[in-house]
Scaffold this motif. Structure first.
Motif, short mmCIF file in Angstrom:
data_model
loop_
_atom_site.label_atom_id
_atom_site.label_comp_id
_atom_site.label_asym_id
_atom_site.label_seq_id
_atom_site.Cartn_x
_atom_site.Cartn_y
_atom_site.Cartn_z
N VAL A 37 0.85 -1.20 0.00
CA VAL A 37 0.00 0.00 0.00
C VAL A 37 0.88 1.25 0.00
CG1 VAL A 37 -1.69 1.33 1.34
CG2 VAL A 37 -2.01 -1.13 1.02
N ALA A 38 1.94 1.23 0.78
CA ALA A 38 2.85 2.38 0.81
C ALA A 38 3.46 2.64 -0.56
CB ALA A 38 3.95 2.16 1.85
N ALA A 39 3.88 1.58 -1.23
CA ALA A 39 4.53 1.71 -2.54
C ALA A 39 3.57 2.24 -3.59
CB ALA A 39 5.12 0.37 -2.98
N GLU A 40 2.28 1.92 -3.47
CA GLU A 40 1.33 2.32 -4.51
C GLU A 40 0.56 3.60 -4.16
OE1 GLU A 40 -0.81 -1.38 -4.46
OE2 GLU A 40 -2.42 -0.56 -3.24
N THR A 41 0.84 4.19 -3.01
CA THR A 41 0.09 5.38 -2.59
C THR A 41 0.97 6.61 -2.69
OG1 THR A 41 -1.19 4.01 -1.06
CG2 THR A 41 -1.27 6.39 -0.72
N GLN A 42 0.54 7.53 -3.54
CA GLN A 42 1.29 8.76 -3.77
C GLN A 42 1.39 9.57 -2.48
OE1 GLN A 42 -0.23 11.05 -7.02
NE2 GLN A 42 1.47 12.47 -6.99
N GLY A 43 2.59 10.12 -2.24
CA GLY A 43 2.80 11.00 -1.10
C GLY A 43 3.30 10.32 0.16
N VAL A 44 3.35 8.98 0.17
CA VAL A 44 3.75 8.26 1.38
C VAL A 44 5.27 8.22 1.52
CG1 VAL A 44 3.74 6.00 2.54
CG2 VAL A 44 1.63 6.91 1.54
N GLY A 45 5.96 7.91 0.44
CA GLY A 45 7.41 7.84 0.50
C GLY A 45 7.91 6.57 1.17
N ARG A 46 9.17 6.61 1.59
CA ARG A 46 9.83 5.46 2.19
C ARG A 46 9.18 5.11 3.53
NH1 ARG A 46 13.60 4.60 6.02
NH2 ARG A 46 13.89 6.81 6.43
N ILE A 47 9.07 3.82 3.77
CA ILE A 47 8.54 3.33 5.05
C ILE A 47 9.71 2.92 5.93
CG2 ILE A 47 7.27 1.41 6.13
CD1 ILE A 47 5.44 3.44 4.87
N GLU A 48 9.65 3.34 7.18
CA GLU A 48 10.63 2.89 8.17
C GLU A 48 9.98 1.80 8.99
OE1 GLU A 48 12.88 4.45 12.20
OE2 GLU A 48 12.20 5.93 10.74
N GLU A 49 10.67 0.67 9.08
CA GLU A 49 10.19 -0.47 9.87
C GLU A 49 11.03 -0.53 11.14
OE1 GLU A 49 8.83 -4.97 8.84
OE2 GLU A 49 10.72 -4.31 7.96
N THR A 50 10.38 -0.41 12.28
CA THR A 50 11.08 -0.35 13.55
C THR A 50 10.23 -1.02 14.62
OG1 THR A 50 12.24 1.17 15.05
CG2 THR A 50 10.16 1.95 14.12
N LEU A 51 10.61 -0.90 15.86
CA LEU A 51 9.80 -1.38 16.97
C LEU A 51 9.28 -0.20 17.77
CD1 LEU A 51 11.79 -4.38 18.49
CD2 LEU A 51 9.86 -4.47 16.92
N LYS A 52 8.02 -0.23 18.13
CA LYS A 52 7.40 0.71 19.06
C LYS A 52 6.66 -0.14 20.08
CE LYS A 52 8.17 4.71 16.92
NZ LYS A 52 8.96 5.79 17.46
N TRP A 53 6.93 0.08 21.33
CA TRP A 53 6.32 -0.71 22.40
C TRP A 53 6.52 -2.21 22.17
CZ3 TRP A 53 3.75 3.42 20.08
CH2 TRP A 53 3.73 4.58 20.85
N GLY A 54 7.68 -2.56 21.59
CA GLY A 54 8.01 -3.95 21.35
C GLY A 54 7.31 -4.59 20.17
N GLN A 55 6.56 -3.79 19.42
CA GLN A 55 5.80 -4.32 18.28
C GLN A 55 6.35 -3.77 16.96
OE1 GLN A 55 2.04 -2.68 19.62
NE2 GLN A 55 1.29 -4.73 20.14
N PRO A 56 6.30 -4.56 15.88
CA PRO A 56 6.68 -4.03 14.58
C PRO A 56 5.83 -2.80 14.26
CG PRO A 56 6.46 -6.41 14.48
CD PRO A 56 5.93 -5.98 15.82
N ALA A 57 6.51 -1.73 13.86
CA ALA A 57 5.83 -0.46 13.60
C ALA A 57 6.30 0.11 12.27
CB ALA A 57 6.12 0.52 14.73
N TYR A 58 5.41 0.83 11.61
CA TYR A 58 5.65 1.35 10.26
C TYR A 58 5.37 2.84 10.26
CZ TYR A 58 5.94 -3.51 9.69
OH TYR A 58 6.35 -4.81 9.86
N LEU A 59 6.40 3.62 9.87
CA LEU A 59 6.34 5.07 9.91
C LEU A 59 6.68 5.65 8.54
CD1 LEU A 59 7.82 3.88 12.67
CD2 LEU A 59 7.81 6.26 13.26
N THR A 60 6.31 6.90 8.34
CA THR A 60 6.63 7.62 7.10
C THR A 60 7.58 8.77 7.47
OG1 THR A 60 4.64 8.97 7.39
CG2 THR A 60 4.43 7.02 6.00
N PRO A 61 8.86 8.49 7.75
CA PRO A 61 9.76 9.50 8.31
C PRO A 61 10.10 10.65 7.37
CG PRO A 61 11.01 7.56 7.71
CD PRO A 61 9.56 7.22 7.52
#
Length: 134
Positions: A37-61
């Motif tokens: 969805v990130a790759a096909e959605t205009q304006g989102v850009g690169r996704i950062e995959e990290t942990l937040k509260w010990g859970q996999p999290a996805y951000l648009t930095p």
């Protein structure tokens, strides 16, 4: 369907490995969906995959277009896709699909592991999260 990039962060990879096999399989499917969805959605850009509260999290930095989306396993069982509880992401989703999903307040959509994921609806939820600030 494009190949899914491997998980670059060893801590995120370890978080996925810690899930039970049935949960891991479905959460990895949600990960794939988020990246697609990130790759096909205009304006989102690169996704950062990290942990937040010990859970996999996805951000648009870079674009800051979205609110953090997290994946996890709630205490009640199944799997969940989490959004920031002070956003309207979950309530907006519920307005489109009233009563169709089990929610954890304004913070998560809860999904069983013994049924197919409603991919089209979840794409809409993910797109809403990734473009929340646009």
């Amino acid at each position: 369907m494009a190949p899914v990039p491997p998980i670059a962060d060893p801590k995120v990879a370890a978080a996925f490995e810690a899930f039970a096999p049935d949960e891991r399989e479905m959460l990895l499917l949600l990960r794939r969906l988020i990246l697609e969805v990130a790759a096909e959605t205009q304006g989102v850009g690169r996704i950062e995959e990290t942990l937040k509260w010990g859970q996999p999290a996805y951000l648009t930095p870079e674009t800051k277009s979205g609110s953090t989306i997290r994946l996890g396993v709630p205490k009640s069982g199944g799997i969940a896709i989490y959004a920031h509880c002070q956003s309207s992401i979950i309530s907006d989703f519920d307005a489109v699909f009233p009563g169709d999903f089990t929610l954890d307040g304004n913070r998560a959509v809860l999904l069983p592991t013994d049924a197919d994921l409603p991919l089209d609806a979840l794409r809409m939820l993910i797109r809403s999260g990734l473009t929340y600030h646009l």
